[in-house]
Design an enzyme around this catalytic site. Structure first.
Site, PDB file in Angstrom:
ATOM      1  N   HIS A  15      40.377  40.579  52.282  1.00 33.00           N
ATOM      2  CA  HIS A  15      40.169  39.164  52.595  1.00 33.00           C
ATOM      3  C   HIS A  15      39.291  38.522  51.527  1.00 33.00           C
ATOM      4  O   HIS A  15      38.075  38.706  51.502  1.00 33.00           O
ATOM      5  CB  HIS A  15      39.535  39.028  53.992  1.00 33.00           C
ATOM      6  CG  HIS A  15      39.410  37.612  54.445  1.00 33.00           C
ATOM      7  ND1 HIS A  15      38.349  37.139  55.180  1.00 33.00           N
ATOM      8  CD2 HIS A  15      40.225  36.546  54.259  1.00 33.00           C
ATOM      9  CE1 HIS A  15      38.517  35.861  55.431  1.00 33.00           C
ATOM     10  NE2 HIS A  15      39.647  35.473  54.875  1.00 33.00           N
ATOM     11  N   ASN A  72      34.710  34.871  59.161  1.00 25.85           N
ATOM     12  CA  ASN A  72      35.354  33.823  59.965  1.00 25.85           C
ATOM     13  C   ASN A  72      34.909  33.849  61.425  1.00 25.85           C
ATOM     14  O   ASN A  72      34.997  32.831  62.118  1.00 25.85           O
ATOM     15  CB  ASN A  72      36.876  33.914  59.850  1.00 25.85           C
ATOM     16  CG  ASN A  72      37.346  33.318  58.531  1.00 25.85           C
ATOM     17  OD1 ASN A  72      36.619  32.542  57.900  1.00 25.85           O
ATOM     18  ND2 ASN A  72      38.535  33.680  58.103  1.00 25.85           N
TER      19      ASN A  72
HETATM   20  N1  CAA Z   1      35.975  28.938  34.885  1.00 27.86           N
HETATM   21  C1  CAA Z   1      34.859  29.686  34.875  1.00 27.86           C
HETATM   22  N2  CAA Z   1      33.742  29.347  35.572  1.00 27.86           N
HETATM   23  C2  CAA Z   1      33.779  28.209  36.277  1.00 27.86           C
HETATM   24  C3  CAA Z   1      34.903  27.370  36.328  1.00 27.86           C
HETATM   25  C4  CAA Z   1      36.026  27.766  35.576  1.00 27.86           C
HETATM   26  N3  CAA Z   1      37.135  27.033  35.546  1.00 27.86           N
HETATM   27  N4  CAA Z   1      34.634  26.307  37.122  1.00 27.86           N
HETATM   28  C5  CAA Z   1      33.384  26.467  37.550  1.00 27.86           C
HETATM   29  N5  CAA Z   1      32.873  27.606  37.046  1.00 27.86           N
HETATM   30  C6  CAA Z   1      31.526  28.130  37.240  1.00 27.86           C
HETATM   31  C7  CAA Z   1      30.516  27.050  36.860  1.00 27.86           C
HETATM   32  O1  CAA Z   1      30.282  27.035  35.483  1.00 27.86           O
HETATM   33  C8  CAA Z   1      29.306  27.469  37.661  1.00 27.86           C
HETATM   34  O2  CAA Z   1      28.693  28.581  37.031  1.00 27.86           O
HETATM   35  P1  CAA Z   1      27.090  28.706  36.961  1.00 27.86           P
HETATM   36  O3  CAA Z   1      26.660  28.864  38.388  1.00 27.86           O
HETATM   37  O4  CAA Z   1      26.880  29.924  36.123  1.00 27.86           O
HETATM   38  O5  CAA Z   1      26.624  27.431  36.336  1.00 27.86           O
HETATM   39  C9  CAA Z   1      29.942  27.976  38.956  1.00 27.86           C
HETATM   40  O6  CAA Z   1      31.279  28.384  38.608  1.00 27.86           O
HETATM   41  C10 CAA Z   1      30.012  26.895  40.019  1.00 27.86           C
HETATM   42  O7  CAA Z   1      30.820  25.844  39.515  1.00 27.86           O
HETATM   43  P2  CAA Z   1      30.516  24.284  39.675  1.00 27.86           P
HETATM   44  O8  CAA Z   1      29.087  24.013  39.333  1.00 27.86           O
HETATM   45  O9  CAA Z   1      31.544  23.493  38.955  1.00 27.86           O
HETATM   46  O10 CAA Z   1      30.834  24.084  41.162  1.00 27.86           O
HETATM   47  P3  CAA Z   1      29.874  23.817  42.350  1.00 27.86           P
HETATM   48  O11 CAA Z   1      28.484  24.175  42.071  1.00 27.86           O
HETATM   49  O12 CAA Z   1      30.242  22.466  42.789  1.00 27.86           O
HETATM   50  O13 CAA Z   1      30.417  24.926  43.398  1.00 27.86           O
HETATM   51  C11 CAA Z   1      31.876  25.973  44.900  1.00 27.86           C
HETATM   52  C12 CAA Z   1      31.756  24.997  43.738  1.00 27.86           C
HETATM   53  C13 CAA Z   1      31.593  27.390  44.394  1.00 27.86           C
HETATM   54  C14 CAA Z   1      33.298  25.884  45.404  1.00 27.86           C
HETATM   55  C15 CAA Z   1      30.832  25.600  45.986  1.00 27.86           C
HETATM   56  O14 CAA Z   1      30.987  24.257  46.357  1.00 27.86           O
HETATM   57  C16 CAA Z   1      30.956  26.462  47.228  1.00 27.86           C
HETATM   58  O15 CAA Z   1      30.501  27.601  47.250  1.00 27.86           O
HETATM   59  N6  CAA Z   1      31.570  25.878  48.281  1.00 27.86           N
HETATM   60  C17 CAA Z   1      31.749  26.586  49.539  1.00 27.86           C
HETATM   61  C18 CAA Z   1      33.020  27.366  49.468  1.00 27.86           C
HETATM   62  C19 CAA Z   1      33.218  28.186  50.692  1.00 27.86           C
HETATM   63  O16 CAA Z   1      32.485  28.166  51.673  1.00 27.86           O
HETATM   64  N7  CAA Z   1      34.306  28.966  50.664  1.00 27.86           N
HETATM   65  C20 CAA Z   1      34.700  29.782  51.775  1.00 27.86           C
HETATM   66  C21 CAA Z   1      35.845  29.083  52.468  1.00 27.86           C
HETATM   67  S1  CAA Z   1      36.341  29.952  53.930  1.00 27.86           S
HETATM   68  C22 CAA Z   1      37.326  31.174  53.365  1.00 27.86           C
HETATM   69  O17 CAA Z   1      37.651  31.274  52.232  1.00 27.86           O
HETATM   70  C23 CAA Z   1      37.809  32.173  54.388  1.00 27.86           C
HETATM   71  C24 CAA Z   1      38.992  31.839  55.167  1.00 27.86           C
HETATM   72  O18 CAA Z   1      39.640  32.780  55.613  1.00 27.86           O
HETATM   73  C25 CAA Z   1      39.384  30.461  55.526  1.00 27.86           C
HETATM   74  P1  NAD Z   2      48.962  28.070  51.190  1.00 28.39           P
HETATM   75  O1  NAD Z   2      49.718  27.278  52.185  1.00 28.39           O
HETATM   76  O2  NAD Z   2      48.194  27.372  50.115  1.00 28.39           O
HETATM   77  O3  NAD Z   2      49.953  29.090  50.429  1.00 28.39           O
HETATM   78  C1  NAD Z   2      50.852  29.933  51.076  1.00 28.39           C
HETATM   79  C2  NAD Z   2      51.982  30.215  50.074  1.00 28.39           C
HETATM   80  O4  NAD Z   2      52.784  31.286  50.572  1.00 28.39           O
HETATM   81  C3  NAD Z   2      52.920  29.010  49.868  1.00 28.39           C
HETATM   82  O5  NAD Z   2      52.967  28.714  48.483  1.00 28.39           O
HETATM   83  C4  NAD Z   2      54.265  29.506  50.385  1.00 28.39           C
HETATM   84  O6  NAD Z   2      55.374  29.027  49.669  1.00 28.39           O
HETATM   85  C5  NAD Z   2      54.104  31.018  50.188  1.00 28.39           C
HETATM   86  N1  NAD Z   2      55.023  31.783  51.045  1.00 28.39           N
HETATM   87  C6  NAD Z   2      55.290  31.589  52.366  1.00 28.39           C
HETATM   88  N2  NAD Z   2      56.191  32.518  52.784  1.00 28.39           N
HETATM   89  C7  NAD Z   2      56.458  33.314  51.705  1.00 28.39           C
HETATM   90  C8  NAD Z   2      57.285  34.445  51.499  1.00 28.39           C
HETATM   91  N3  NAD Z   2      58.028  34.946  52.493  1.00 28.39           N
HETATM   92  N4  NAD Z   2      57.329  35.015  50.272  1.00 28.39           N
HETATM   93  C9  NAD Z   2      56.590  34.520  49.256  1.00 28.39           C
HETATM   94  N5  NAD Z   2      55.773  33.447  49.387  1.00 28.39           N
HETATM   95  C10 NAD Z   2      55.702  32.851  50.596  1.00 28.39           C
HETATM   96  O7  NAD Z   2      48.023  29.033  52.019  1.00 28.39           O
HETATM   97  P2  NAD Z   2      46.645  29.728  51.562  1.00 28.39           P
HETATM   98  O8  NAD Z   2      45.531  28.817  51.885  1.00 28.39           O
HETATM   99  O9  NAD Z   2      46.820  30.262  50.187  1.00 28.39           O
HETATM  100  O10 NAD Z   2      46.576  30.920  52.625  1.00 28.39           O
HETATM  101  C11 NAD Z   2      47.324  32.105  52.434  1.00 28.39           C
HETATM  102  C12 NAD Z   2      46.738  33.197  53.300  1.00 28.39           C
HETATM  103  O11 NAD Z   2      45.349  33.408  52.924  1.00 28.39           O
HETATM  104  C13 NAD Z   2      46.717  32.894  54.801  1.00 28.39           C
HETATM  105  O12 NAD Z   2      46.906  34.099  55.499  1.00 28.39           O
HETATM  106  C14 NAD Z   2      45.309  32.340  55.014  1.00 28.39           C
HETATM  107  O13 NAD Z   2      44.851  32.482  56.332  1.00 28.39           O
HETATM  108  C15 NAD Z   2      44.522  33.226  54.059  1.00 28.39           C
HETATM  109  N6  NAD Z   2      43.247  32.658  53.588  1.00 28.39           N
HETATM  110  C16 NAD Z   2      43.145  31.313  53.350  1.00 28.39           C
HETATM  111  C17 NAD Z   2      41.933  30.803  52.876  1.00 28.39           C
HETATM  112  C18 NAD Z   2      41.757  29.348  52.572  1.00 28.39           C
HETATM  113  O14 NAD Z   2      40.614  28.909  52.391  1.00 28.39           O
HETATM  114  N7  NAD Z   2      42.808  28.545  52.482  1.00 28.39           N
HETATM  115  C19 NAD Z   2      40.852  31.677  52.646  1.00 28.39           C
HETATM  116  C20 NAD Z   2      41.016  33.051  52.878  1.00 28.39           C
HETATM  117  C21 NAD Z   2      42.226  33.540  53.374  1.00 28.39           C
END
Ligand code: CAA
Ligand code: NAD
Length: 295
Positions: free
Chosen positions: A140, A190
């Site tokens: 994950h 999560n």
């Molecule tokens: N290439 C290389 N490095 C890069 C880059 C690139 N294209 N873009 C940015 N960076 C670097 C920056 O230079 C910076 O580095 P330093 O710390 O060394 O200066 C660092 O990455 C951070 O970049 P920014 O300053 O441009 O960005 P920011 O400070 O605005 O942070 C962020 C961006 C990391 C996304 C921050 O906003 C953050 O942590 N947000 C929360 C994200 C979060 O909670 N994610 C979890 C979502 S839930 C999930 O994923 C699980 C799920 O299942 C749903």
């Molecule tokens: P997304 O909608 O951005 O992308 C999903 C992609 O999968 C689409 O481009 C779709 O065309 C492709 N797809 C669907 N069926 C397919 C198949 N049979 N073969 C090949 N490609 C196929 O979704 P996402 O946000 O990238 O999420 C993808 C997975 O990661 C989910 O399980 C989600 O829960 C998990 N995830 C999401 C996040 C987030 O922040 N969005 C963070 C961690 C984990």
């Protein structure tokens, strides 16, 4: 057992990031998508991130070019047949993921390790559709993958030790920190994060504050890098809605239930950044909060 070649299925928000960090770790990486158009979109996302890294002085142009040279796109499953590790990152839907792993089982070498990037589904329930439960685990990653340092490594009660070890080594090779967790819905992060972001929507529905005030509250009051609405738009409201449904089904606790506003926004196609509009409208800079949503 060492992972050298990787297949990534899905090149949306997560799959494109996972493929990028895999190639940056030196692994030839093949991305499978449903269409050439979506594949191109994923590749453009990777190219854009690497180019901006070069512009920011974070990445040498040769490193960008080497990463791009290790990436290949395909719309045919057979091109993943020889991958040591296949990571699935498709839509958060159990039957879609089961169908996919059932198909992959027929095509991929029996030595391939299978992994799912699911946010909330049971790894065990996905794995039973594959031909290799003992070579299956959860990996994950977090969004945005190239910047977030964590990967949850999820073993089931039948995952082989050597499979988990190989996965841990791969995660470390991508420069990320793995944490081990068991196959419980939502894993560690999560389980804590999802009720929080859903509560932010409930707070908005209850008139506690506006979108930008609630966001500022958590950024400035708690030091979170993003407020909950910015994060919701970033994760994708469709993905959040699916996750909430899955977690509510599992726990039957109100804190995991999708708020009505989230459902309405998904039905209306306002999915966050990916569709251009969610709690904020991204057609303008800076993005404009959509406070009329609760009017
Ligand atoms: N290439 C290389 N490095 C890069 C880059 C690139 N294209 N873009 C940015 N960076 C670097 C920056 O230079 C910076 O580095 P330093 O710390 O060394 O200066 C660092 O990455 C951070 O970049 P920014 O300053 O441009 O960005 P920011 O400070 O605005 O942070 C962020 C961006 C990391 C996304 C921050 O906003 C953050 O942590 N947000 C929360 C994200 C979060 O909670 N994610 C979890 C979502 S839930 C999930 O994923 C699980 C799920 O299942 C749903
Ligand atoms: P997304 O909608 O951005 O992308 C999903 C992609 O999968 C689409 O481009 C779709 O065309 C492709 N797809 C669907 N069926 C397919 C198949 N049979 N073969 C090949 N490609 C196929 O979704 P996402 O946000 O990238 O999420 C993808 C997975 O990661 C989910 O399980 C989600 O829960 C998990 N995830 C999401 C996040 C987030 O922040 N969005 C963070 C961690 C984990």
């Amino acid at each position: 057992m060492k992972i050298r070649t990787v297949g990534v299925i899905g090149s949306g928000l997560m799959g494109s990031g996972i493929a990028q960090v895999s190639a940056q770790a030196g692994c030839p990486t093949t991305i499978l998508e449903v269409s050439k158009e979506l594949l191109d979109k994923g590749m453009q996302r990777i190219q854009g991130f690497l180019d901006s890294g070069v512009d920011k002085g974070k990445l040498r142009p040769e490193a960008r070019d080497r990463t791009l040279s290790l990436l290949k796109g395909t719309t045919e499953m057979k091109d993943l047949s020889e991958c040591d590790l296949v990571i699935e990152a498709i839509t958060e839907n159990l039957s879609a993921k089961r169908d996919l792993f059932s198909a992959a089982s027929k095509v991929c070498s029996e030595k391939s390790i299978f992994a799912s990037n699911t946010s909330s589904l049971s790894i065990t329930e996905i794995m039973t559709a594959s031909s290799r439960p003992e070579r299956f685990l959860g990996l994950h990653f977090f969004n945005p993958v190239p910047l977030m340092k964590l990967v949850e490594v999820v073993r089931t009660i039948v995952t082989q030790d050597e499979v988990e070890s190989a996965a841990l080594e791969f995660v470390r090779a991508t420069g990320k920190t793995p944490i081990r967790t068991s196959d419980r819905t939502g894993f560690i992060v999560n389980r804590l994060l999802v009720p929080y972001i859903l509560d932010a929507i409930r707070a908005l529905e209850n008139g506690v504050g506006s979108i930008e005030e609630i966001d500022a509250g958590m950024r400035l009051g708690c030091g979170y890098p993003m407020g909950p609405f910015t994060l919701l738009d970033f994760v994708g409201l469709d993905t959040t809605y699916y996750i909430a449904g899955i977690m509510f089904d599992e726990f039957k606790e109100a804190r995991f239930a999708a708020p009505p506003l989230l459902k309405r926004m998904v039905l209306a196609g306002t999915l966050g950044r990916k569709s251009g509009k969610g709690f904020y409208d991204y057609s303008q800079d800076p993005p404009v909060p959509q406070n009329h949503l609760t009017a």
